[in-house]
Enzyme design. Structure first.
Site, PDB file in Angstrom:
ATOM      1  N   ASP A 161       0.821  -1.207   0.000  1.00  0.00           N
ATOM      2  CA  ASP A 161       0.000   0.000   0.000  1.00  0.00           C
ATOM      3  C   ASP A 161       0.857   1.260   0.000  1.00  0.00           C
ATOM      4  OD1 ASP A 161      -2.601   1.414   0.447  1.00  0.00           O
ATOM      5  OD2 ASP A 161      -1.641   1.950   2.345  1.00  0.00           O
ATOM      6  N   GLU A 220       1.127  -0.350  -5.138  1.00  0.00           N
ATOM      7  CA  GLU A 220       0.194   0.752  -5.383  1.00  0.00           C
ATOM      8  C   GLU A 220       1.049   2.014  -5.429  1.00  0.00           C
ATOM      9  OE1 GLU A 220      -3.528   3.273  -3.516  1.00  0.00           O
ATOM     10  OE2 GLU A 220      -1.920   2.482  -2.268  1.00  0.00           O
TER      11      GLU A 220
END
EC number: 2.4.1.18
Length: 621
Positions: free
Chosen positions: A302, A355
């Site tokens: 993330d 990401e």
């Protein structure tokens, strides 16, 4: 590994299995506790086995390592515990949860408990062996992103436990044609509304859905059914809760002291100090733990952009440059390279997916050529351009044709995943269906077109739960998906289309074997902005090809002539306007004939009927 060696590697930032050393370790004689608190003058373990009194069981330091240890005969599996830490400089006493805790009580409680050794007997040896030799770059990778607590619930609103989820989610995902599940963070976290992205237990599956062994059984069941499982993992930041990692021993231990380095103002969270060796060992060990102990098939990392840039979401004067005067976070870059090298070296076939929302180069290129080493990277630019285009009324789309064609300029600079993720259906953004313009028929037709646009464009795929059937409302972690909407024929039809698209992607080499190669894609015509029509070829490594045609307006295009590689019969494999998918059923009667004759620089041509707001896939027989 001997404790002395483990401690040495831990202090050097090279212990990838520090969970074997630190935390709570139970055996027949009791439990041994170890914790890293280098700035403590005293450390005690307090729990329900000693009345939570800090004077009873005081740990002793292990040399100069900063690690403290005690063996407690009275502590056994199931006992709750915390650490009481006295700061050597201020004398302040802190009550902290175990950073290496393997299980925590259900929120709002935050104490760890002594976890028994796993009793799960794995049955996925064949899956792991197959994964080790898996050529994922040439394979279909189609990910179903799932928040386990809100995919489906009991009638009383309680979330399913892992075993209950396995009975329902696994057959559903397989029926829809997905190859992998990606679980939003199931690492322990105190706040439901964080969706798991504010982690406090980096070695503990959340207690919301059952025990650690129940999670193991869930992953095992997925593997035995032929379904991979990826874990959303958050090494970029951690919450400020005073009982967790923040100022763990009274000092900025896991974070930076200076808020210009150590604080995410956007999220109100701390940034890890990636340059500190013991923090590096902590994070590396967390990644290793999930892949080793739970057999996850990879990590989606993330907020990578927030890790790479020291000035991420900061104004002038709110950040400090690196030693060269630049804005790159050199320690985070080194950590990510080390992480990817470890995953690919220790877990063959496991994926790491970033990401990452900027133009940072070579994110998904190997470390030995200067890349960060990720397997793949989310294509946020493609996602943003696509949603911006689809949100427009079709009458205006002709002037924004480049929003769809621009992506091919950089499409092969990285190994891209094309995501429609949870971030696009929350915080007032509306559902995917809600972003579509027009009346009810046009909105569903546009949704069908968007589903096809993702699957037929080069790149691996990710779809957030509920988007596959056009959920009308935004997603909320507090309730299950709107499964009742499948009683609506349009939603059920969208679900059927999604499944058929996924199966087409899985079964046709032309649609997946060259996802990352420019050799797998060829425009037929990318310039017909007047009609908002796009057409292209997808090529497989075996030489097979399909013809793909999109009409982004509600105006049908009959007898639309295209140049194709070969004369002969072309079968209509899929038409998003089929009545089976809720469309107007305008098509090509199942097949077309291409005749010899140069057109668009190709040796043969055919005339195809392109339905309104529709896509057609053709294959040469």
């Amino acid at each position: 590994m001997q404790h002395a060696d483990a401690l040495y590697l831990f202090n050097e930032g090279r212990n990838n299995q520090a969970y074997r050393l630190l935390g709570a370790h139970a055996d027949i004689s009791g439990t041994t506790f170890r914790v890293w608190a280098p700035n403590a003058s005293r450390v005690s373990v307090v729990g329900d086995f000693n009345g939570w009194h800090g004077d009873v069981h005081q740990l002793h330091p292990l040399g100069e390592s900063g690690v403290w240890e005690i063996a407690v005969a009275e502590a056994h599996t199931g006992n709750l515990y915390r650490f009481e830490i006295t700061n050597r400089h201020t004398g302040d006493k802190l009550i902290k949860s175990d950073p290496y805790g393997r299980g925590f009580e259900l929120r709002p409680g935050s104490a760890a408990y002594v976890v028994p050794p796993s009793m799960h007997v794995w049955g996925d040896a064949d899956w792991l062996q197959q994964r080790a030799g898996w050529d994922w770059q040439q394979a279909p990778v189609n990910i179903y992103e799932v928040h386990p607590g809100s995919w489906m619930r009991h009638p009383d609103g309680k979330p399913y436990l892992w075993g209950e989820l396995a009975e329902r989610l696994i057959p559903y995902a397989l029926a829809q044609g997905y190859t992998h599940l990606e679980l939003l963070p199931i690492t322990e976290h105190p706040l439901d509304e964080s969706w798991g992205y504010q982690t406090t237990g980096y070695f503990a599956p959340t207690s919301r859905y059952g025990s650690a062994d129940e999670l193991r059984a869930f992953v095992d069941a997925c593997h035995q059914a032929g379904l991979g499982v990826l874990l959303d993992w958050v090494p970029g930041h951690f919450p400020q809760d005073d009982w967790a990692l923040a100022r763990f021993d009274g000092t900025a231990l896991y974070e930076h002291e200076d808020p210009r380095l150590g604080l995410h103002a956007d999220w109100g969270t701390h940034i890890f100090n990636y340059g500190r060796h013991e923090v590096r060992s902590f994070l590396m060990s967390s990644a290793h733990w999930w892949l080793s102990e739970f057999h996850f098939d990879g990590l989606r990392v993330d907020a990578v952009a927030s890790m790479l840039y020291l000035d991420y979401s900061r104004k002038h004067g709110e950040w400090l440059p690196n030693k060269f005067g630049g804005r790159e976070n050199l320690e985070a870059i080194d950590f990510l390279k080390q992480l990817n090298a470890m995953v690919h070296g220790d877990f063959p076939g496991a994926l790491t997916i970033a990401e990452e929302s900027t133009a940072w180069p070579m994110v998904s290129r190997p470390t030995y050529v200067g890349g960060l080493g990720f397997s793949m990277k989310w294509n946020m630019g493609w996602m943003n351009d696509s949603l911006r285009y689809f949100h427009r009324d079709p009458i205006y789309r002709r002037w924004h044709h480049s929003e769809l064609t621009f992506g091919q300029i950089y499409a092969y600079s990285e190994n891209y995943v094309l995501p429609f993720s949870h971030d696009e259906v929350v915080h007032g953004k509306g559902s995917l269906l809600g972003k579509m313009p027009g009346d009810t028929w046009q909105r569903y037709a546009n949704l069908r077109l968007l589903l096809a646009w993702q699957v037929l464009t080069p790149g691996k795929k990710l779809m957030f739960m509920g988007c596959e059937f056009g959920q009308q409302g935004e997603w909320s972690e507090g309730r299950e998906l709107d499964w009742g909407s499948l009683a609506n024929p349009e939603n059920a039809a969208a679900q059927r289309l999604s499944a058929d698209l996924n199966r087409l992607y899985r079964d046709l080499p032309a649609l997946h074997t060259q996802d990352f190669s420019a050799l797998g894609f060829e425009w037929i015509d990318c310039n017909d902005s007047e009609h908002s029509v796009l057409s292209w070829l997808r090529w497989g490594k075996d030489g097979s090809f399909v013809v793909v045609v999109f009409n982004f307006t509600p105006v049908p295009q009959p007898a639309y002539r295209l140049g194709v590689p070969e004369a002969g019969t072309y079968v209509e494999l899929l038409n998003t306007d089929s009545a089976f998918y809720g469309g107007s059923n305008l098509g090509n009667g199942g097949a077309l004939t291409a005749t010899k004759g140069e057109w668009m620089g190709r040796p043969a041509n055919l005339e195809v009927t392109i339905p309104p707001l529709g896509a057609v896939v053709l294959r040469r027989e």
